[in-house]
Design an enzyme around this catalytic site. Sequence first.
Site, PDB file in Angstrom:
ATOM      1  N   ARG A   1      38.923  67.988 134.576  1.00  0.00           N
ATOM      2  CA  ARG A   1      39.409  67.723 133.713  1.00  0.00           C
ATOM      3  C   ARG A   1      39.016  67.691 132.420  1.00  0.00           C
ATOM      4  O   ARG A   1      39.382  68.541 131.670  1.00  0.00           O
ATOM      5  CB  ARG A   1      40.939  66.371 134.034  1.00  0.00           C
ATOM      6  CG  ARG A   1      42.144  66.566 135.239  1.00  0.00           C
ATOM      7  CD  ARG A   1      42.120  65.511 135.068  1.00  0.00           C
ATOM      8  NE  ARG A   1      41.548  64.056 135.019  1.00  0.00           N
ATOM      9  CZ  ARG A   1      42.111  63.180 134.591  1.00  0.00           C
ATOM     10  NH1 ARG A   1      43.322  63.396 134.458  1.00  0.00           N
ATOM     11  NH2 ARG A   1      41.447  61.959 134.616  1.00  0.00           N
TER      12      ARG A   1
ATOM     13  N   GLU B   1      37.696  56.252 124.071  1.00  0.00           N
ATOM     14  CA  GLU B   1      38.973  54.909 122.679  1.00  0.00           C
ATOM     15  C   GLU B   1      37.730  55.364 121.701  1.00  0.00           C
ATOM     16  O   GLU B   1      37.073  54.649 121.212  1.00  0.00           O
ATOM     17  CB  GLU B   1      38.659  54.267 123.617  1.00  0.00           C
ATOM     18  CG  GLU B   1      40.056  52.900 122.855  1.00  0.00           C
ATOM     19  CD  GLU B   1      40.161  51.804 124.017  1.00  0.00           C
ATOM     20  OE1 GLU B   1      40.707  51.893 124.086  1.00  0.00           O
ATOM     21  OE2 GLU B   1      39.260  50.506 123.302  1.00  0.00           O
TER      22      GLU B   1
ATOM     23  N   GLN C   1      44.942  53.684 106.961  1.00  0.00           N
ATOM     24  CA  GLN C   1      45.479  55.476 106.263  1.00  0.00           C
ATOM     25  C   GLN C   1      44.084  55.782 106.845  1.00  0.00           C
ATOM     26  O   GLN C   1      42.963  55.964 107.502  1.00  0.00           O
ATOM     27  CB  GLN C   1      44.722  55.676 104.540  1.00  0.00           C
ATOM     28  CG  GLN C   1      45.412  57.103 104.204  1.00  0.00           C
ATOM     29  CD  GLN C   1      44.998  56.817 102.712  1.00  0.00           C
ATOM     30  OE1 GLN C   1      45.273  56.315 101.424  1.00  0.00           O
ATOM     31  NE2 GLN C   1      44.401  58.129 102.408  1.00  0.00           N
TER      32      GLN C   1
ATOM     33  N   HIS D   1      31.160  60.293  97.218  1.00  0.00           N
ATOM     34  CA  HIS D   1      32.836  60.348  96.814  1.00  0.00           C
ATOM     35  C   HIS D   1      32.439  58.761  96.953  1.00  0.00           C
ATOM     36  O   HIS D   1      32.168  58.109  97.703  1.00  0.00           O
ATOM     37  CB  HIS D   1      34.001  59.916  97.012  1.00  0.00           C
ATOM     38  CG  HIS D   1      34.170  61.632  96.763  1.00  0.00           C
ATOM     39  ND1 HIS D   1      34.656  62.658  98.215  1.00  0.00           N
ATOM     40  CD2 HIS D   1      33.521  62.416  95.843  1.00  0.00           C
ATOM     41  CE1 HIS D   1      34.384  63.916  97.661  1.00  0.00           C
ATOM     42  NE2 HIS D   1      33.910  63.961  96.333  1.00  0.00           N
TER      43      HIS D   1
ATOM     44  N   LYS E   1      35.202  52.656 105.258  1.00  0.00           N
ATOM     45  CA  LYS E   1      35.653  54.169 106.228  1.00  0.00           C
ATOM     46  C   LYS E   1      35.514  54.115 107.421  1.00  0.00           C
ATOM     47  O   LYS E   1      33.976  53.753 108.096  1.00  0.00           O
ATOM     48  CB  LYS E   1      35.769  55.758 105.208  1.00  0.00           C
ATOM     49  CG  LYS E   1      35.906  55.530 103.875  1.00  0.00           C
ATOM     50  CD  LYS E   1      35.425  57.089 103.537  1.00  0.00           C
ATOM     51  CE  LYS E   1      35.862  57.589 101.490  1.00  0.00           C
ATOM     52  NZ  LYS E   1      35.498  58.209 101.563  1.00  0.00           N
TER      53      LYS E   1
ATOM     54  N   TYR F   1      38.817  60.449 109.150  1.00  0.00           N
ATOM     55  CA  TYR F   1      38.232  58.938 109.312  1.00  0.00           C
ATOM     56  C   TYR F   1      39.207  58.132 108.423  1.00  0.00           C
ATOM     57  O   TYR F   1      40.428  58.525 108.525  1.00  0.00           O
ATOM     58  CB  TYR F   1      37.181  59.544 107.735  1.00  0.00           C
ATOM     59  CG  TYR F   1      37.307  59.605 106.596  1.00  0.00           C
ATOM     60  CD1 TYR F   1      37.393  59.497 105.148  1.00  0.00           C
ATOM     61  CD2 TYR F   1      37.609  61.541 106.924  1.00  0.00           C
ATOM     62  CE1 TYR F   1      38.113  60.177 103.780  1.00  0.00           C
ATOM     63  CE2 TYR F   1      37.707  62.549 105.451  1.00  0.00           C
ATOM     64  CZ  TYR F   1      38.348  61.887 103.755  1.00  0.00           C
ATOM     65  OH  TYR F   1      38.650  62.025 103.121  1.00  0.00           O
TER      66      TYR F   1
ATOM     67  N   ASP G   1      33.475  67.762  92.718  1.00  0.00           N
ATOM     68  CA  ASP G   1      32.350  67.386  93.243  1.00  0.00           C
ATOM     69  C   ASP G   1      31.211  68.488  92.491  1.00  0.00           C
ATOM     70  O   ASP G   1      30.211  68.133  91.923  1.00  0.00           O
ATOM     71  CB  ASP G   1      32.313  68.080  94.507  1.00  0.00           C
ATOM     72  CG  ASP G   1      32.949  66.921  95.433  1.00  0.00           C
ATOM     73  OD1 ASP G   1      33.270  66.299  94.863  1.00  0.00           O
ATOM     74  OD2 ASP G   1      32.756  67.191  96.500  1.00  0.00           O
TER      75      ASP G   1
END
Length: 192
Positions: free
Chosen positions: A26, A31, A49, A65, A75, A135, A173
């Site tokens: 399939r 996970e 978030q 950043h 992150k 992220y 940026d």
Amino acid sequence: MGSITVETTPLPGGVLITPPRFADNRGDFCETYNAETLANSGIDTVFIQDNHSRSRFVGTVRGLHFQAPPKAQAKLVRVIRGRIFDVIVDIRVGSPHFGQWFGVELSEANGRQLLVPTGFLHGFVTREPDTEVLYKCSQTYSPAHEGAVRFDDPALNIDWGLDGVDAILSPKDAAAGAWRALNSPFTWEQAR
């Protein structure tokens, strides 16, 4: 059942994570995040978030950043479509790795994820059109706490692998400051 692979990077705190994939006729299943599994591997970052970016063109650069305390963000970055070269730069004052960078290819195909700890600049460049990046962040976005350094600052000497492709940048940026002007809010002692 296979187990998650966790690898340290040359920059302490940066971690590569590769969850196992299970394929059959399939397709495949993976996970992508499990707090308990990561905690068992020594990663106890709490994420609050999720962000999703889509970049239409090859050579799109997002970064470099960071967010300053008290809104500093760790992150967990992964690619769900396409391919990026993902970069972190240590900005912890006093760190033996201060100003050093590490980069790795993350792609839909390899399923790798990069844990970007607080105290690091983060950015990436797309290597395929219509690349999508997801992220997780340990803090919410706070414009009052954000900072940036120009992605192509010669003092950092990051090899983005653009190979003649012109970088596509946001106006923010493109206006990012120089590495030498960075007044980092992070220290090595805080990270230990």
